[in-house]
Design an enzyme around this catalytic site. Structure first.
Site, PDB file in Angstrom:
ATOM      1  N   ILE A  17      -1.239  -0.438  -3.087  1.00  0.00           N
ATOM      2  CA  ILE A  17       0.277  -0.940  -3.363  1.00  0.00           C
ATOM      3  C   ILE A  17       0.156  -1.163  -4.727  1.00  0.00           C
ATOM      4  CG2 ILE A  17      -0.262  -3.316  -2.829  1.00  0.00           C
ATOM      5  CD1 ILE A  17       2.966  -1.259  -2.245  1.00  0.00           C
ATOM      6  N   SER A  39     -10.430  -7.639  -9.332  1.00  0.00           N
ATOM      7  CA  SER A  39     -10.588  -6.867  -7.982  1.00  0.00           C
ATOM      8  C   SER A  39     -12.019  -6.848  -7.692  1.00  0.00           C
ATOM      9  CB  SER A  39     -10.124  -5.555  -8.191  1.00  0.00           C
ATOM     10  OG  SER A  39     -10.312  -4.856  -6.720  1.00  0.00           O
ATOM     11  N   ARG A  40     -12.488  -7.098  -6.419  1.00  0.00           N
ATOM     12  CA  ARG A  40     -13.662  -7.125  -6.114  1.00  0.00           C
ATOM     13  C   ARG A  40     -14.385  -5.649  -6.020  1.00  0.00           C
ATOM     14  NH1 ARG A  40     -13.656 -10.191  -0.546  1.00  0.00           N
ATOM     15  NH2 ARG A  40     -11.891  -8.875  -0.260  1.00  0.00           N
ATOM     16  N   LYS A  93       4.378  -9.503  -1.243  1.00  0.00           N
ATOM     17  CA  LYS A  93       4.829  -9.800   0.190  1.00  0.00           C
ATOM     18  C   LYS A  93       3.457  -9.430   1.166  1.00  0.00           C
ATOM     19  CE  LYS A  93       5.576  -5.673   2.275  1.00  0.00           C
ATOM     20  NZ  LYS A  93       5.099  -5.245   3.356  1.00  0.00           N
ATOM     21  N   ASP A 171       4.046  -6.662   8.793  1.00  0.00           N
ATOM     22  CA  ASP A 171       3.811  -5.967   7.575  1.00  0.00           C
ATOM     23  C   ASP A 171       4.932  -5.159   6.929  1.00  0.00           C
ATOM     24  OD1 ASP A 171       2.152  -6.013   4.821  1.00  0.00           O
ATOM     25  OD2 ASP A 171       2.507  -3.931   5.318  1.00  0.00           O
TER      26      ASP A 171
END
Length: 315
Positions: A17, A39-40, A93, A171
């Site tokens: 996303i 970010s991992r 969201k 979701d």
């Protein structure tokens, strides 16, 4: 906030996303500038990248606000770190994994005088405001929500959505509820909920909900992640002004079979960041959790039904 300059954004989470929606929107919207990423599992091609939000915040890079695009589980600690660093906060969201944690974030932001923006991208679909205007003075007799899509197409291999806090079919279903809470002229409450859980999953793959608004008008919702072929994202209503249909996720509006003029291209995430620019410039928050409250109610009142196991070939 830099005087007269763009709002400097740090983006946390670089999954599907973020790449498909947030990066293009941040590049296109005036008044914001992406300056760092955390970010991992991934890194930005050109910008400074870190393996955690804490490392990004401690880097010395000038950041005014952080946009969190990580799964809801574990997001509270990231969000709390952002607010503790006195940065404004944008929440993709759903805003969190539980209602208590998002309410806590709302209090924390208010205490520090920081902007908290709980985003609902579907509210920025091009025909949503026209739909709201049409329903504002309509005598509504009933409302039906049908949100059915193919989970394998939209969430391939994403195992977090099936875990507690991942919401399962809610979701996408929360997108429908975010539109409904925007366009319907009266608040509505849940009266019954049937949830359909695959026998091998901790989150539902389908849901059937019944609501009533404050005038006792019935509102029904059917969410299903098992639909293949054409996808269905429709809110319809019977009114004294004709049959109302908001389709294709809020991009088309049809009244008694006649389609309303096009409202332009779908730019939901650009709308999010334009809205954030307005909020940040006026030090105002926008933390409407009503769609999430309806989801939490669905789990509270939900009658559990076990259905066939779900296997994601992409997993």
């Amino acid at each position: 906030m830099p005087a007269g300059g763009p709002i400097r954004i740090g983006l946390v989470g670089l999954g599907k996303i973020a790449r498909d929606q947030h990066l293009p929107a941040l590049d296109a919207v005036e008044g914001v500038e992406l300056v760092a990423v955390a970010s991992r599992n991934a890194a930005h091609d050109t910008l400074p990248s870190f393996d955690s939000v804490e490392a990004m915040l401690a880097s010395g890079i000038e950041i005014d606000a952080v946009s969190l695009c990580t799964p809801p589980q574990g997001r509270f600690e990231q969000a709390a770190a952002v607010l503790a660093a006195n940065k404004h906060l944008i929440l993709e969201k759903p805003p969190g994994a539980t209602l208590s944690e998002v309410e806590a974030l709302k209090r924390m932001a208010a205490e520090k005088g920081l902007v908290l923006f709980a985003t609902w991208h579907s509210r920025f679909a091009p025909q949503v405001e026209a739909a709201r205007a049409f329903l504002a003075d309509a005598a509504i007799r009933s409302v039906s929500i049908e949100w059915k899509e193919d989970v394998r197409k939209w969430h391939p291999g994403q195992q977090w959505i099936w875990e507690p806090g991942g919401l399962g079919v809610f979701d996408p279903g929360i997108n429908a509820l975010s539109i409904a809470t925007r366009i319907l002229p009266r608040p509505f409450r849940l009266v019954s909920s049937d949830l359909f859980f695959p026998e091998n999953r901790a989150a539902p793959i389908a849901a059937s909900l019944s609501f009533r608004d404050s005038a006792e008008v019935p509102v029904s919702a059917e969410f299903d992640w098992r639909q293949t072929g054409p996808q269905t994202w429709t809110i319809s209503a019977e009114t004294d002004k004709g049959r109302f249909e908001l389709t294709h996720g809020g991009t088309r509006l049809v009244i008694d079979g006649a389609e309303a003029p096009s409202a332009g291209m779908e730019e939901e995430y650009r709308g999010i960041y334009r809205r954030f620019v307005d909020l940040a410039r006026t030090d105002a928050s926008d933390a409407d959790f009503s769609p999430f409250i309806h989801v939490c109610d669905a789990f509270t009142l939900g009658r559990r039904h076990v259905v066939d196991a779900f296997h994601d070939e992409a997993a």
